[in-house]
Write a protein that holds these residues in place. Structure first.
Motif, PDB file in Angstrom:
ATOM      1  N   ARG A   8       0.839  -1.201   0.000  1.00  0.00           N
ATOM      2  CA  ARG A   8       0.000   0.000   0.000  1.00  0.00           C
ATOM      3  C   ARG A   8       0.869   1.244   0.000  1.00  0.00           C
ATOM      4  O   ARG A   8       2.003   1.249   0.480  1.00  0.00           O
ATOM      5  CB  ARG A   8      -0.990  -0.040   1.160  1.00  0.00           C
ATOM      6  CG  ARG A   8      -0.558   0.416   2.529  1.00  0.00           C
ATOM      7  CD  ARG A   8       0.640  -0.243   3.094  1.00  0.00           C
ATOM      8  NE  ARG A   8       0.823  -0.008   4.512  1.00  0.00           N
ATOM      9  CZ  ARG A   8       1.468   1.031   5.058  1.00  0.00           C
ATOM     10  NH1 ARG A   8       2.051   1.911   4.289  1.00  0.00           N
ATOM     11  NH2 ARG A   8       1.565   1.164   6.373  1.00  0.00           N
ATOM     12  N   ALA A  10       0.401   5.011   1.495  1.00  0.00           N
ATOM     13  CA  ALA A  10      -0.534   5.571   2.480  1.00  0.00           C
ATOM     14  C   ALA A  10      -0.242   7.041   2.787  1.00  0.00           C
ATOM     15  O   ALA A  10       0.104   7.389   3.906  1.00  0.00           O
ATOM     16  CB  ALA A  10      -0.467   4.732   3.758  1.00  0.00           C
ATOM     17  N   PRO A  11      -0.380   7.894   1.804  1.00  0.00           N
ATOM     18  CA  PRO A  11      -0.037   9.297   2.032  1.00  0.00           C
ATOM     19  C   PRO A  11      -1.073  10.026   2.895  1.00  0.00           C
ATOM     20  O   PRO A  11      -2.248   9.709   2.850  1.00  0.00           O
ATOM     21  CB  PRO A  11      -0.037   9.888   0.623  1.00  0.00           C
ATOM     22  CG  PRO A  11      -1.028   9.062  -0.126  1.00  0.00           C
ATOM     23  CD  PRO A  11      -0.894   7.666   0.435  1.00  0.00           C
ATOM     24  N   SER A  12      -0.584  10.995   3.658  1.00  0.00           N
ATOM     25  CA  SER A  12      -1.494  11.887   4.382  1.00  0.00           C
ATOM     26  C   SER A  12      -1.701  13.110   3.496  1.00  0.00           C
ATOM     27  O   SER A  12      -0.730  13.719   3.068  1.00  0.00           O
ATOM     28  CB  SER A  12      -0.870  12.319   5.704  1.00  0.00           C
ATOM     29  OG  SER A  12      -0.435  11.182   6.412  1.00  0.00           O
ATOM     30  N   GLU A  44      -4.606   8.751   4.126  1.00  0.00           N
ATOM     31  CA  GLU A  44      -4.652   8.759   5.596  1.00  0.00           C
ATOM     32  C   GLU A  44      -5.106  10.116   6.106  1.00  0.00           C
ATOM     33  O   GLU A  44      -4.303  10.985   6.423  1.00  0.00           O
ATOM     34  CB  GLU A  44      -3.291   8.362   6.162  1.00  0.00           C
ATOM     35  CG  GLU A  44      -2.902   6.959   5.702  1.00  0.00           C
ATOM     36  CD  GLU A  44      -2.056   6.193   6.695  1.00  0.00           C
ATOM     37  OE1 GLU A  44      -1.164   6.792   7.311  1.00  0.00           O
ATOM     38  OE2 GLU A  44      -2.299   4.977   6.847  1.00  0.00           O
ATOM     39  N   PHE A 153      -3.190   7.831  14.371  1.00  0.00           N
ATOM     40  CA  PHE A 153      -2.377   7.170  13.366  1.00  0.00           C
ATOM     41  C   PHE A 153      -2.081   5.664  13.595  1.00  0.00           C
ATOM     42  O   PHE A 153      -2.443   4.834  12.769  1.00  0.00           O
ATOM     43  CB  PHE A 153      -1.096   8.001  13.243  1.00  0.00           C
ATOM     44  CG  PHE A 153      -0.059   7.435  12.357  1.00  0.00           C
ATOM     45  CD1 PHE A 153      -0.297   7.291  11.005  1.00  0.00           C
ATOM     46  CD2 PHE A 153       1.171   7.051  12.879  1.00  0.00           C
ATOM     47  CE1 PHE A 153       0.669   6.774  10.174  1.00  0.00           C
ATOM     48  CE2 PHE A 153       2.142   6.528  12.043  1.00  0.00           C
ATOM     49  CZ  PHE A 153       1.884   6.389  10.694  1.00  0.00           C
ATOM     50  N   VAL A 157      -3.580   2.688  11.163  1.00  0.00           N
ATOM     51  CA  VAL A 157      -2.661   2.010  10.232  1.00  0.00           C
ATOM     52  C   VAL A 157      -2.713   0.495  10.430  1.00  0.00           C
ATOM     53  O   VAL A 157      -2.826  -0.275   9.475  1.00  0.00           O
ATOM     54  CB  VAL A 157      -1.205   2.517  10.454  1.00  0.00           C
ATOM     55  CG1 VAL A 157      -0.188   1.591   9.796  1.00  0.00           C
ATOM     56  CG2 VAL A 157      -1.054   3.939   9.929  1.00  0.00           C
ATOM     57  N   ARG A 171       7.629   1.792   3.266  1.00  0.00           N
ATOM     58  CA  ARG A 171       7.426   3.201   3.620  1.00  0.00           C
ATOM     59  C   ARG A 171       8.755   3.826   4.015  1.00  0.00           C
ATOM     60  O   ARG A 171       9.765   3.139   4.122  1.00  0.00           O
ATOM     61  CB  ARG A 171       6.412   3.314   4.761  1.00  0.00           C
ATOM     62  CG  ARG A 171       6.827   2.611   6.034  1.00  0.00           C
ATOM     63  CD  ARG A 171       5.720   2.697   7.088  1.00  0.00           C
ATOM     64  NE  ARG A 171       6.069   1.974   8.302  1.00  0.00           N
ATOM     65  CZ  ARG A 171       5.224   1.783   9.301  1.00  0.00           C
ATOM     66  NH1 ARG A 171       3.986   2.238   9.233  1.00  0.00           N
ATOM     67  NH2 ARG A 171       5.605   1.133  10.380  1.00  0.00           N
ATOM     68  N   HIS A 175       9.481   6.224   9.537  1.00  0.00           N
ATOM     69  CA  HIS A 175       8.460   5.469  10.279  1.00  0.00           C
ATOM     70  C   HIS A 175       9.028   4.304  11.091  1.00  0.00           C
ATOM     71  O   HIS A 175       8.268   3.601  11.757  1.00  0.00           O
ATOM     72  CB  HIS A 175       7.397   4.934   9.315  1.00  0.00           C
ATOM     73  CG  HIS A 175       6.487   6.013   8.808  1.00  0.00           C
ATOM     74  ND1 HIS A 175       5.558   6.629   9.605  1.00  0.00           N
ATOM     75  CD2 HIS A 175       6.388   6.619   7.596  1.00  0.00           C
ATOM     76  CE1 HIS A 175       4.911   7.559   8.915  1.00  0.00           C
ATOM     77  NE2 HIS A 175       5.407   7.571   7.691  1.00  0.00           N
TER      78      HIS A 175
HETATM   79  N1  GLU Z   1       0.589   8.432   6.357  1.00  0.00           N
HETATM   80  C1  GLU Z   1       2.004   8.238   6.554  1.00  0.00           C
HETATM   81  C2  GLU Z   1       2.788   9.310   5.846  1.00  0.00           C
HETATM   82  O1  GLU Z   1       2.264  10.001   5.016  1.00  0.00           O
HETATM   83  C3  GLU Z   1       2.468   6.884   6.061  1.00  0.00           C
HETATM   84  C4  GLU Z   1       2.061   5.798   6.965  1.00  0.00           C
HETATM   85  C5  GLU Z   1       2.563   4.430   6.590  1.00  0.00           C
HETATM   86  O2  GLU Z   1       3.059   4.261   5.465  1.00  0.00           O
HETATM   87  O3  GLU Z   1       2.462   3.529   7.411  1.00  0.00           O
HETATM   88  O4  GLU Z   1       3.951   9.467   6.129  1.00  0.00           O
END
Ligand code: GLU
Length: 441
Positions: A8, A10-12, A44, A153, A157, A171, A175
């Motif tokens: 996936r 998963a951008p904010s 996200e 968050f 997630v 990612r 993280h």
């Molecule tokens: N939403 C997070 C971000 O934009 C990524 C979270 C993830 O990949 O687990 O940095």
């Protein structure tokens, strides 16, 4: 049977994403497709204040433009009911609790939901960095929701990754410190832990971190400047990864074929605009003339139509323009308009605003005309013209010979080199223009 690979992105949607963010999407996409799996896009948006529709739209538009087609896309906020359910389960089995806290500013009491930290060491496998062990004791009982309807968050997630069957979490390495917390939540909910691949950062050419706030350019700007999506994908894929062998220009299908997580580098990548424009130029070369012209026309929107002389100078334009915006600006500046039927010569231009001497210049032009007159029509190629003129120019002074020659042929301050112009004009026009120029001196 092996589980189907699911990755996936998963951008904010809290800002415009930069090249480093999209590099994550490229890797997640390539890996999923290589393994015959699925690529999910998860917006996200749990941070309601900072999430903006315009950023979400930009992300979706950019992914589509890049051709990173997702198998499924959803907003995290659409899954709140599931988050609530899992929060209730955690509270029920004693892994989380509602905590009444003093709000810092207002002196009011409010509630949050905290995860009961079992205070253990967590070890996980990272495909890029190997085994990572972290002690979670310092984290205390961390907050996983502001209320049953407002997960933060980590919880969101973990629940979404599990619900979507994500097998590989690819990612940014920013993280890594979140991973132990997320693994603790997974364990408490009885989920399995996916495999992690934390990607090294992408730095700007000044070697500082690219960030949404610090001047990194949104990818849509590259689109507007006439970069090809295939070039960006190729460039981003090579930012911290490369296949075996020397070949650098890959189509997205070839990248899928060649991609492995194991070949991702451990060191940070540098986002290098010069290299990106080289990739773009190479990808532009792969387009047929027809496609090139069609894309060019698109970039000329509102700036008129492609002039008819262009078909003759197309090879030259294609050789020189590394982006379509550059191609448009070459054309707007009239750099390739030397094929118009007549050129207007001025003494100022021919003599480089008085830098060159009129009688010497006239003599040089006559001499070069003589040399070119000896070439046959068939030999009137840029290379042969250069061979014919160069020894004389080297002897007499390159600037003193080539400047007047070039401006005699193009009538413009800026134009391609005189050999290319002469070969495109043909012998007859070339000789005529040199004569006409010499006459006014
Ligand atoms: N939403 C997070 C971000 O934009 C990524 C979270 C993830 O990949 O687990 O940095």
């Amino acid at each position: 049977m092996n589980k189907k690979v699911v990755t996936r992105f998963a951008p904010s949607p809290t800002g415009l994403l930069h090249g480093g963010n999209y590099r994550t999407a490229v890797f997640a996409y390539l890996f999923a497709k290589k393994e015959g799996g699925e690529f999910i896009v998860r917006i996200e948006d749990t941070d309601k204040e900072r999430s903006k529709k315009e950023y979400e739209d930009n992300i979706v538009e950019t992914l589509e433009w890049l051709g990173l087609t997702e198998d499924r896309r959803f907003r995290q906020s659409e899954h709140v009911a599931r988050h609530t359910k899992e929060l209730e389960r955690l509270i029920k089995n004693g892994a989380a609790y509602v905590s009444k806290e003093e709000a810092v500013t207002e002196g009011q009491r409010s509630e949050v939901i905290r995860f009961k930290n079992p205070n253990v060491e967590v070890t996980f496998k990272d495909v890029i960095r190997g085994e990572i062990t972290m002690n979670t004791t310092d984290l205390g009982d961390f907050v996983i929701a502001r209320s049953l309807q407002e997960p933060v968050f980590h919880l969101a997630v973990v629940v979404d990754d599990a619900d979507e069957g994500v097998t590989h979490v690819i990612r940014g390495e920013d993280h890594i410190s979140n991973t132990p917390r997320q693994i603790l939540i997974q364990r408490a909910l009885g989920y399995s832990t996916p495999l992690y691949a934390h990607l090294p950062l992408v730095l700007g050419s000044d070697r500082t971190k690219l960030s949404k706030r610090r001047g990194a350019r949104a990818l849509t700007e590259y689109r507007n400047e006439g970069y090809l999506p295939s070039a960006l994908i190729n460039y981003l894929a090579f930012l911290g990864w490369h296949p075996e062998g020397e070949k650098e220009i890959y189509s997205i299908e070839e990248l899928v074929e060649a991609f492995t997580l194991e070949r991702i580098q451990k060191s940070a990548g540098i986002f290098d605009e010069v290299k990106l424009s080289w990739f773009n130029h190479e990808h532009m070369k792969l387009l047929s003339d027809d496609v090139f012209l069609a894309v060019l026309q698109m970039h000329m929107k509102g700036k008129g139509v492609i002039p008819s002389y262009l078909t003759k100078v197309l090879p030259l334009l294609r050789e020189r323009a590394a982006t379509f915006a550059q191609a448009v600006s070459f054309m707007e500046s009239g750099e390739f308009s030397f094929l118009d039927d007549s050129v207007t010569h001025t003494r100022e231009l021919l003599l480089q605003n008085g830098k060159l001497d009129a009688s010497f210049t006239s003599a040089h032009l006559q001499a070069v005309r003589g040399l070119l007159a000896e070439l046959s029509n068939e030999a009137f190629t840029s290379e042969k013209i250069k061979n014919a003129v160069f020894p004389y120019a080297t002897e007499a002074g390159r600037g003193a010979v080539l400047w007047p020659l070039r401006t005699a042929l193009s009538g413009k301050e800026k134009s391609p080199d005189p050999f290319s112009i002469a070969s495109i004009l043909g012998k007859e026009k070339t000789l005529r223009r040199i004569e006409e120029a010499a006459k006014i001196l």
